[in-house]
Design an enzyme around this catalytic site. Structure first.
Site, PDB file in Angstrom:
ATOM      1  N   ARG A 116      -2.617  22.808  27.668  1.00  0.00           N
ATOM      2  CA  ARG A 116      -1.344  23.018  28.357  1.00  0.00           C
ATOM      3  C   ARG A 116      -1.235  22.182  29.629  1.00  0.00           C
ATOM      4  O   ARG A 116      -0.158  21.665  29.953  1.00  0.00           O
ATOM      5  CB  ARG A 116      -1.192  24.516  28.680  1.00  0.00           C
ATOM      6  CG  ARG A 116       0.090  24.884  29.439  1.00  0.00           C
ATOM      7  CD  ARG A 116       0.154  26.398  29.659  1.00  0.00           C
ATOM      8  NE  ARG A 116       1.148  26.762  30.652  1.00  0.00           N
ATOM      9  CZ  ARG A 116       2.439  27.014  30.395  1.00  0.00           C
ATOM     10  NH1 ARG A 116       2.875  26.924  29.153  1.00  0.00           N
ATOM     11  NH2 ARG A 116       3.260  27.346  31.360  1.00  0.00           N
ATOM     12  N   VAL A 131       8.169  23.855  31.782  1.00  0.00           N
ATOM     13  CA  VAL A 131       7.252  24.299  30.742  1.00  0.00           C
ATOM     14  C   VAL A 131       7.263  25.822  30.826  1.00  0.00           C
ATOM     15  O   VAL A 131       6.826  26.398  31.824  1.00  0.00           O
ATOM     16  CB  VAL A 131       5.825  23.749  30.969  1.00  0.00           C
ATOM     17  CG1 VAL A 131       4.894  24.226  29.850  1.00  0.00           C
ATOM     18  CG2 VAL A 131       5.842  22.230  31.028  1.00  0.00           C
ATOM     19  N   SER A 132       7.808  26.468  29.811  1.00  0.00           N
ATOM     20  CA  SER A 132       8.019  27.908  29.865  1.00  0.00           C
ATOM     21  C   SER A 132       6.708  28.660  30.080  1.00  0.00           C
ATOM     22  O   SER A 132       5.623  28.155  29.766  1.00  0.00           O
ATOM     23  CB  SER A 132       8.679  28.401  28.574  1.00  0.00           C
ATOM     24  OG  SER A 132       9.951  27.828  28.400  1.00  0.00           O
ATOM     25  N   ALA A 133       6.828  29.869  30.615  1.00  0.00           N
ATOM     26  CA  ALA A 133       5.656  30.708  30.836  1.00  0.00           C
ATOM     27  C   ALA A 133       4.936  30.947  29.506  1.00  0.00           C
ATOM     28  O   ALA A 133       5.585  31.132  28.470  1.00  0.00           O
ATOM     29  CB  ALA A 133       6.066  32.030  31.465  1.00  0.00           C
TER      30      ALA A 133
END
Length: 424
Positions: A42, A75-77
């Site tokens: 990530r 960048v989404s949780a």
């Protein structure tokens, strides 16, 4: 932070801790989603964040803001991405369209579909797609097709899709998304209904969509042709107290002018809720049974104490003729719980307060702990008699229905569709 600055062992350790936390909290439930989230780095898709920031389980990483400081890409949780992947049930060999690019989620999808599958990701911002394409190539996912364009039209060239995942907040479902979905395909979308956003997994059922699950979430809103701006009424004439309407203003918004300066009516429901207990079905229930449902927000810099909601940024509210009311809470004898109550203002304040309180009690008796409403999406021209019973929310391209398993009101428990004067 460049890749040469990263300690790979530390990155792997934090990635493992992130996934462990999401598994423990029930956000990751399948072996497939767990495996891909342990695999994809990530931090490589959030190069400007620290490792701790990149792998925080419940925090998004913002990657772009506009000239006014408004977030336009992120960048989404991780828990949101895990939740939507679980809803989508992506399998090997599938063809998937992602609407809203960032790179990381597309890489997760590429792992899930494998070499036999295909992933296409589209975003309206060419800066975002260029960045996503570069990061995907750098991390070994060059097989993902990255498209720059307005997602309102989908990507017809690679259709049909077994799955479409929308990773931006959508107010409506464009016809192209349904047309490009395979006959047994699934669309997962953060859909905004009456100001409330839910990530809903919709299965394709001939000419319409049937929701199978819905989860609370928040996303950067759609841009381009799918952009939708909510409207607001300032009840004091300043920006102190705003009532936000998602589907058009009341017929006579000026009738609410200075209603807040009338004496306050209160009605306490006797319904308690734990301080950490979710009550998202109450939000949807009130949005279903209250025709004037809206969201109240108080500007903390202008707050003079005229209203006292438990959440100044986001409070459930409703309007009726020349009155408005909002939901609030007060402490109970149990320090771990609070009681729901209603504050109302305007000429019909007492009656409106009791109406809202009665619906909170109805939710408590009939819907609390239940699965929530069945949500369907039908084409915009669908006649009323061909829609399921329940609340109808009309949008530009579609008619969204919310149907509850138990009757919410006395007369057949369904609130009829009431068009607004200034809606879509």
């Amino acid at each position: 932070m460049t890749e040469t600055d990263v300690d790979p062992d530390r990155a792997a350790e934090l990635r493992g801790q992130m996934v462990d936390a999401l598994v423990a909290d029930g956000m990751i439930i399948s072996a497939q989603v767990e495996a891909v989230m342990r695999t994809v780095p990530r931090h490589r898709f959030a190069p400007d964040a620290s490792l701790d920031e990149a792998y925080a389980p419940y925090k998004a990483v913002f990657t772009k803001k506009d000239a006014h400081g408004v977030i336009t890409s992120s960048v989404s949780a991780p828990q949101i991405q895990a939740m939507m992947l679980e809803q989508a049930e992506v399998a090997q060999g599938m063809r998937v369209l992602e609407i809203g690019s960032g790179g990381y989620n597309a890489a997760l999808l590429a792992e899930l579909v494998g070499e036999a599958g295909e992933v296409t990701t589209i975003d309206i911002d060419p800066d975002v797609t260029a960045r996503a394409e570069r990061l995907l190539a750098d991390t070994g996912y060059a097989r993902v097709q990255v498209v720059a364009g307005d997602a309102e039209d989908g990507v017809a060239a690679s259709a049909p899709y077994d799955r479409i995942l929308v990773t931006v907040g959508a107010w409506d479902i464009p016809p192209a998304w349904i047309a490009q979905l395979a006959p047994k395909g699934r669309l997962v979308v953060p859909l905004r209904i009456k100001g409330l956003t839910r990530s809903i997994a919709f299965d394709h059922a001939e000419d319409h969509l049937v929701g199978t699950s819905g989860q609370v979430c928040g996303f950067v809103p759609m841009q381009g042709a799918g952009r939708h701006q909510e409207q607001q009424v300032l009840v004091t004439g300043t920006g102190e107290i705003a009532l936000r309407f998602d589907d058009g203003l009341p017929v006579e918004p000026s009738s609410l002018d200075n209603a807040v300066r009338t004496p306050r009516a209160e009605s306490w429901t006797g319904v308690g809720v734990g301080r950490q207990e979710p009550f998202d079905t109450l939000q949807l229930f009130l949005a279903t049974v209250l025709p004037g449902f809206c969201i109240m927000a108080v500007d903390p810099d202008l707050d003079t104490g005229l209203v006292s909601p438990s959440n100044k940024w986001f409070s459930m509210a409703t309007v009726d003729d020349r009155s408005f009311a909002y939901l609030t809470t007060r402490p109970t004898a149990d320090p771990q719980s609070v009681e729901f109550g209603v504050h109302a203002f305007g000429s019909g304040r007492a009656a409106l307060a009791e109406t809202v309180a009665a619906q909170v009690r109805a939710w408590d008796q009939e819907q609390r702990g239940g699965p929530g409403p069945r949500i369907e999406v039908h084409p915009v021209g669908t006649p009323d008699d061909q829609l399921p019973a329940g609340r109808v929310v009309d949008k530009r391209h579609s008619r969204v229905t919310l149907s509850w398993s138990a009757a919410p009101t006395a007369d057949d428990q369904a609130v009829p569709h009431t068009p607004t004067a200034q809606g879509e």
